[in-house]
Scaffold this active site. Sequence first.
Site, PDB file in Angstrom:
ATOM      1  N   GLY A 182       0.764  -1.245   0.000  1.00 50.87           N
ATOM      2  CA  GLY A 182       0.000   0.000   0.000  1.00 50.87           C
ATOM      3  C   GLY A 182       0.792   1.291   0.000  1.00 50.87           C
ATOM      4  O   GLY A 182       0.217   2.365   0.220  1.00 50.87           O
ATOM      5  N   ASP A 184       2.211   4.615  -1.451  1.00 48.66           N
ATOM      6  CA  ASP A 184       1.529   5.427  -2.457  1.00 48.66           C
ATOM      7  C   ASP A 184       2.217   6.766  -2.652  1.00 48.66           C
ATOM      8  O   ASP A 184       3.189   7.105  -1.961  1.00 48.66           O
ATOM      9  CB  ASP A 184       0.055   5.613  -2.095  1.00 48.66           C
ATOM     10  CG  ASP A 184      -0.163   6.215  -0.699  1.00 48.66           C
ATOM     11  OD1 ASP A 184       0.820   6.623  -0.057  1.00 48.66           O
ATOM     12  OD2 ASP A 184      -1.329   6.266  -0.252  1.00 48.66           O
ATOM     13  N   ASP A 341      13.560   1.025 -18.879  1.00 48.95           N
ATOM     14  CA  ASP A 341      13.742  -0.378 -18.557  1.00 48.95           C
ATOM     15  C   ASP A 341      14.309  -1.108 -19.785  1.00 48.95           C
ATOM     16  O   ASP A 341      13.942  -0.811 -20.920  1.00 48.95           O
ATOM     17  CB  ASP A 341      12.386  -0.967 -18.160  1.00 48.95           C
ATOM     18  CG  ASP A 341      12.469  -2.412 -17.726  1.00 48.95           C
ATOM     19  OD1 ASP A 341      13.274  -2.710 -16.830  1.00 48.95           O
ATOM     20  OD2 ASP A 341      11.712  -3.230 -18.282  1.00 48.95           O
ATOM     21  N   GLU A 370      18.700   1.515 -18.807  1.00 43.56           N
ATOM     22  CA  GLU A 370      19.175   0.351 -18.058  1.00 43.56           C
ATOM     23  C   GLU A 370      20.064  -0.478 -18.985  1.00 43.56           C
ATOM     24  O   GLU A 370      19.581  -1.165 -19.883  1.00 43.56           O
ATOM     25  CB  GLU A 370      18.003  -0.517 -17.571  1.00 43.56           C
ATOM     26  CG  GLU A 370      18.476  -1.752 -16.799  1.00 43.56           C
ATOM     27  CD  GLU A 370      17.394  -2.798 -16.602  1.00 43.56           C
ATOM     28  OE1 GLU A 370      17.641  -3.738 -15.828  1.00 43.56           O
ATOM     29  OE2 GLU A 370      16.317  -2.690 -17.222  1.00 43.56           O
ATOM     30  N   HIS A 443      16.447  -2.592  -7.196  1.00 50.92           N
ATOM     31  CA  HIS A 443      15.360  -3.563  -7.098  1.00 50.92           C
ATOM     32  C   HIS A 443      15.665  -4.868  -7.818  1.00 50.92           C
ATOM     33  O   HIS A 443      14.934  -5.849  -7.667  1.00 50.92           O
ATOM     34  CB  HIS A 443      14.078  -2.955  -7.683  1.00 50.92           C
ATOM     35  CG  HIS A 443      14.191  -2.626  -9.146  1.00 50.92           C
ATOM     36  ND1 HIS A 443      15.016  -1.630  -9.626  1.00 50.92           N
ATOM     37  CD2 HIS A 443      13.593  -3.174 -10.239  1.00 50.92           C
ATOM     38  CE1 HIS A 443      14.918  -1.581 -10.938  1.00 50.92           C
ATOM     39  NE2 HIS A 443      14.071  -2.505 -11.340  1.00 50.92           N
ATOM     40  N   ASP A 511      15.196 -10.369  -5.507  1.00 46.53           N
ATOM     41  CA  ASP A 511      13.763 -10.167  -5.714  1.00 46.53           C
ATOM     42  C   ASP A 511      12.965 -11.390  -5.255  1.00 46.53           C
ATOM     43  O   ASP A 511      13.257 -12.500  -5.655  1.00 46.53           O
ATOM     44  CB  ASP A 511      13.573  -9.910  -7.212  1.00 46.53           C
ATOM     45  CG  ASP A 511      12.119  -9.924  -7.660  1.00 46.53           C
ATOM     46  OD1 ASP A 511      11.229  -9.764  -6.811  1.00 46.53           O
ATOM     47  OD2 ASP A 511      11.897 -10.087  -8.877  1.00 46.53           O
TER      48      ASP A 511
END
Length: 625
Positions: A182, A184, A341, A370, A443, A511
Site C-alpha cells: 500500500g 503510495d 527499462d 538500463e 530492485h 527479488d
Amino acid sequence: MNKPIYDSWDRAYKSMFGAIRRNEPCTFTICLPKEIRLDSNPMLVLFRVGMKERFVPMNTVYESGNEVYYSATCSANIPGVHYYYFAFMSEGRWTYVKKTEGHLGIYNDGDLFQLTVYDEHFETPDFLKGGVMYQIFPDRFCKSGVQHENVPSDRVLREDWGGTPFFRPDENGHVWNNDYFGGDLEGIMQKLPYLESLGVTCIYLNPIFEAHENHRYNTANYRKVDPLLGTNADFKRLCFEAQRHGISVILDGVFSHTGADSIYFNKFGRYPENGAYNTPESPYYKWYCFQNYPDTYESWWGIDTLPNVHENEPDYTDYICGRGGVLEYWLSQGAAGFRLDVADELPNEFLENLHDCVKGYDNDKIVIGEVWEDASNKEAYGEKRRYLLGGQLDSVMNYPFRTAIMRYLGGYSPEAFREGIMTILENYPKPTVDVLMNFVSTHDIERAITVLGGESADGRGKEWMAERRLSPEEYARGKAKLKCAMALQFFLPGVPSIYYGDEAGLDGYCDPFNRRCYPWGHEDTELIEYTKHLSKIRKSSKAFVDGRMKFLKLAEDYVIFARYREQRQRAMAIIVNRTDHPVTIDLNAERFAHSYTSYTMVYGEAQDNQITVAPYGFIAAAVEL
C-alpha cells in the site's frame, strides 16, 4: 625508470582524456627508445569496425635522454566507437603498439585502444549534476493511509507492513506478485522533508502506471497512475511539492513490452475494450507478434504475462513518442525525464524517436537507460549500440562501477578497482559521466549490506532467502562495509543513487526480498546521519558536480583519489580504507604528497601531517594542486 611506450590515461600521451567530440582534434604521442632503428616514422592506425584503417604519420616531437617522442594530431568526423594502435617498421619488420593493463602500450601483443567519438553538440541536463538520486519502489516506501478509489478487487492488500513479500508459485509454477503493502504517492509526499534532509535532489520512481502486479513492470495503461498509488493529479502534485524541496522526479518507462492484463492486450478480459488478444481488429493488434493467434506470441524472456511489442510499429511509436503521446503527457505533468527499462532491448530507431520527443519537449529533461555492461561498446541486434553518442541516451545505470566497488571490498586488488573505474571514465563521453547513475543496490539485485555482511546466496533457493535476515554480527560487518561502499559511490564521478532503505539499514536477498518495506520507526539513525554527511561533503565542492578524477595512490589497504575541475588548482582528495583495522598515513612520506601544496580537512583529522583512517572509513580533504 623507463617511460611507458604509451599511456592512454596520461595527457602527455593523449592530449584529451577519454572520449572526444566529433571533429575535435586530439594529439597522440608514443615514446620509443633511441636504440630502435626506424625505417620510417611510426604511424597511428585508427579505424571503426567494418571500415578501412586510417594511417596517420607521426612526427618526431623531441628527444629526452635515451627516448624519442613521436606525435600525430587527428580527429574523427563520424561518431562511433573507434579503435586504434600504433605501428612502426624497424630493420624491415613491423612492430605494433597495443594495450595491456587497460591503458599502457605493449609491443605486438595486446588489445586495441578504444576511442569513443560522440556528437559535437551532445550535452546532458544540469539539474542532476552534483546531486543525489533516491530510488523508490512505490508499493514499499511509505503508506499514507489515504483510501484510494477503483482499486481492483483481485489484489491482496497486506496489513503487515514489513512482512515477507509473497514469493511462492501457484500449482502451475507462476508467481503472481499480487500482494500489495500500500505504499503510495501521498506517502512519498509526506516524506519529502526527510528526503531533502538526506540531500536528495532527484527521485527515481519504479513504475507507477496502472499494472496488475506489485512491481508494475507489466504496464496495463501508460496514461494512468495505478489506482492504489493515487491519481494522475496526485503525481502532478508530487512533482510540484518535490520541486519546492529542490527535488525532481524521474519516471520508469517500460516500453519493450506491456502486460497481458492490459487495455492493449486484454488477455483476461478485465477491460471492456477489445485488446490484441481478443480480436485482430483491435487497434493494438499490430503492436504484437502472434505465431499462433491468439495463444502463442512473442513475450519478454518467454514470460507469457509480458507480451513483447514492436517498438518501431508506427502506431506504437506514435502512441509513446508522438505529439501528445505518453512521453509528452507525463513530462507535462512534471516528470523530469525517464529511466528506460531494458534499454538494450529497445531498437535504435525507437530510442532516437524517444530521445527526440523528450528533448523536443524540453532539452533539460533526462533519458537514462538500463544497460548492465559497458554501454559504449555494447553489441546487440548484431551491431554496436549508439546509446551515448548523442541522440539516444544521456546516461545509463552504472553497473560497472557497482561491480568494481563490490569486488574491491570483496578483496580484489586496488589495481583492478582502478581499472574498472578508469575504463568507464575513458570510454564514456564526459557529459554522460557527469550524470551516471551510481548505485550499490537496486530492485534487481541483492541489497549491498546483505552481500557485504551476510552469507552468499549462490546456489540457494528462495525458500532459503525468504526469512534469512542478517544476524547482529553480520549486520555490523555489512554496515561497516556498506559505509565504505557509499563513500566510493558518493565521491566517484557521477550521481549517487540511494536505493530506498539502504540508508536505514534495510537488508534483503534478491527479488522480492530486496523489495521489503522501508523500516519506518526501526531505522538505523546512525547510518542515516552518515548518509547526510556524505551529501553535505558532495555539496561542499563543485569538483563533485563535473570534476574529473585522478588516482593518487594505490595501496593494499587504501586508495587515494582526487576530484578536480579542469584547471586542477583546487581539488577534493578522498582516502578510503577498505580494511577492518585503522590505517595511519604519513602525508609527507606518501608520493601523492608532492601533488599538492596545501590541504584543509573536510571530514577527518590530521596531526603533524599524519592521518588515521578508521576501519572502512574515509577522509576528505580540500587540497591545492
